[in-house]
Scaffold this active site. Structure first.
Site, mmCIF file in Angstrom:
data_model
loop_
_atom_site.group_PDB
_atom_site.id
_atom_site.type_symbol
_atom_site.label_atom_id
_atom_site.label_comp_id
_atom_site.label_asym_id
_atom_site.label_seq_id
_atom_site.Cartn_x
_atom_site.Cartn_y
_atom_site.Cartn_z
ATOM 1 N N ASP A 73 0.841 -1.203 0.000
ATOM 2 C CA ASP A 73 0.000 0.000 0.000
ATOM 3 C C ASP A 73 0.877 1.255 0.000
ATOM 4 O OD1 ASP A 73 -2.456 -1.297 -0.078
ATOM 5 O OD2 ASP A 73 -2.525 -1.542 2.090
ATOM 6 N N GLY A 74 2.008 1.171 0.715
ATOM 7 C CA GLY A 74 2.945 2.303 0.761
ATOM 8 C C GLY A 74 3.471 2.629 -0.634
ATOM 9 N N GLU A 92 -4.005 10.457 4.367
ATOM 10 C CA GLU A 92 -4.264 11.468 5.384
ATOM 11 C C GLU A 92 -3.236 12.579 5.390
ATOM 12 O OE1 GLU A 92 -1.355 9.393 6.217
ATOM 13 O OE2 GLU A 92 -2.836 8.138 7.178
ATOM 14 N N ALA A 149 -3.448 12.124 21.139
ATOM 15 C CA ALA A 149 -3.148 12.398 22.553
ATOM 16 C C ALA A 149 -3.440 13.840 22.954
ATOM 17 C CB ALA A 149 -1.682 12.045 22.848
#
Ligand code: NAP
Length: 286
Positions: free
Chosen positions: A45-46, A121, A183
């Site tokens: 996929d990379g 993303e 986070a």
């Protein structure tokens, strides 16, 4: 049919690339890296992410197909032992075109605005410190973020970084973007929603940052460093990526096979013998 081939660069991918070229020549396909109709990616996929960025300026004019050197991937959905079948289908059939939404990112600095497309993303971080940023949705302040970073993903990218930070998985037929937190610090000064947010195509989000911050912007696998950023505007792109589908490979099957297991493995898990307590037999409930 003119094709371009990109491989991951390791010995197995290179070997498969040679085999692909040989089979393609035998079938009358032309290698044309400058002006292809089909982009073949061999690796994972990379590797398909890299292929996408190599042809991002022509994304509406080309179709992609991916061969995985290991397990089946999300974008690379042909296995290394299926090259002959794939080449034969490319040479003889008109594939179904499946289109997935992309993310459009505009980075606004004091001097310029730069645009990028992402297949998976966009991630914003501040190396060496916590990121402080105001998130606006449709030009209205939504929340003040303080934490490790913000991930804005496409539906097909929702199984990547987004999944690791507990974002939802979206079917790529949905034209949407997803904002997930890395986070976040939540106290009386900084308050964020804590769950990921999904925006439809006609909405947009702005991440407003301090121009004096040194920022790291990750667009898929690419890392860019910026200073003087005023805001980053994220929208669902007008362009889409097109995949050439020579056989069905449903998205939910890919999700199940990648994260849960094969149907056989799932069915081999027995139901627990007693799944609920019969309340009528429980003395305390009479
Ligand atoms: P990498 O760090 O070498 O590999 C990241 C892994 O993510 C690889 O196993 C890759 O699959 C897989 N992957 C890529 N796109 C995916 C998708 N849409 N759904 C599910 N898995 C996916 O980096 P890379 O190969 O250049 O890929 C960059 C991507 O890595 C980013 O776009 C981001 O989604 C992901 N990432 C994830 C984390 C995390 O989960 N904590 C952190 C940083 C980046 P293959 O093995 O088939 O190539």
């Amino acid at each position: 049919m003119k094709y371009a081939l990109l491989d991951r660069g390791d010995s197995l991918s290179r070997e498969l690339a040679e085999t692909f070229h040989k089979l393609a020549r035998e079938r009358g396909l032309t290698s044309n890296p400058g002006s292809p109709d089909l982009i073949v990616s061999i690796g994972g996929d990379g590797t398909l992410l890299q292929a996408f960025h190599s042809f991002a300026d022509r994304v509406e004019d080309v179709a992609f197909v991916g061969v995985h050197t290991g397990h089946l991937g999300f974008y690379a959905d042909w296995k290394k032992n299926e090259l002959e079948e794939l080449v034969s289908l490319i040479a003889s059939t008109e594939p179904q075109k499946v289109s997935y939404p992309l993310l459009h990112i505009q980075v606004v600095t004091d001097t310029e605005t730069k645009s990028y497309l992402a297949l998976n993303e966009f991630t914003l971080k501040r190396p060496g410190g916590t990121l402080v940023a105001q998130l606006n949705i449709n030009d209205e302040p939504f929340e003040m973020f303080r934490g490790d970073g913000i991930v804005v993903s496409t539906p097909s990218g929702s199984t990547g970084y987004n999944k690791s930070v507990h974002g939802a998985i979206l079917h790529p037929s949905l034209e949407a973007l997803q904002i997930a937190e890395l986070a976040s610090i939540n106290n009386r000064i900084y308050r964020t929603l804590g769950s990921s947010v999904i925006l439809p195509k006609h909405h947009h989000c702005d991440i407003v940052t301090d121009p004096s911050d040194d920022l790291s912007l990750l667009v898929d696998h690419l890392t860019l460093r910026f200073q003087g950023v005023r805001s980053i505007i994220c929208t669902v792109a007008e362009q889409k990526i097109h995949f050439a589908r020579y056989r069905p490979h449903p998205f939910w099957n890919r999700v199940r096979n990648a994260f849960i297991g094969s149907p056989k493995e799932i069915l081999s898990q027995n139901f627990p013998r007693k799944t609920f307590v019969d309340l009528s037999e429980n003395e305390e409930n009479k």
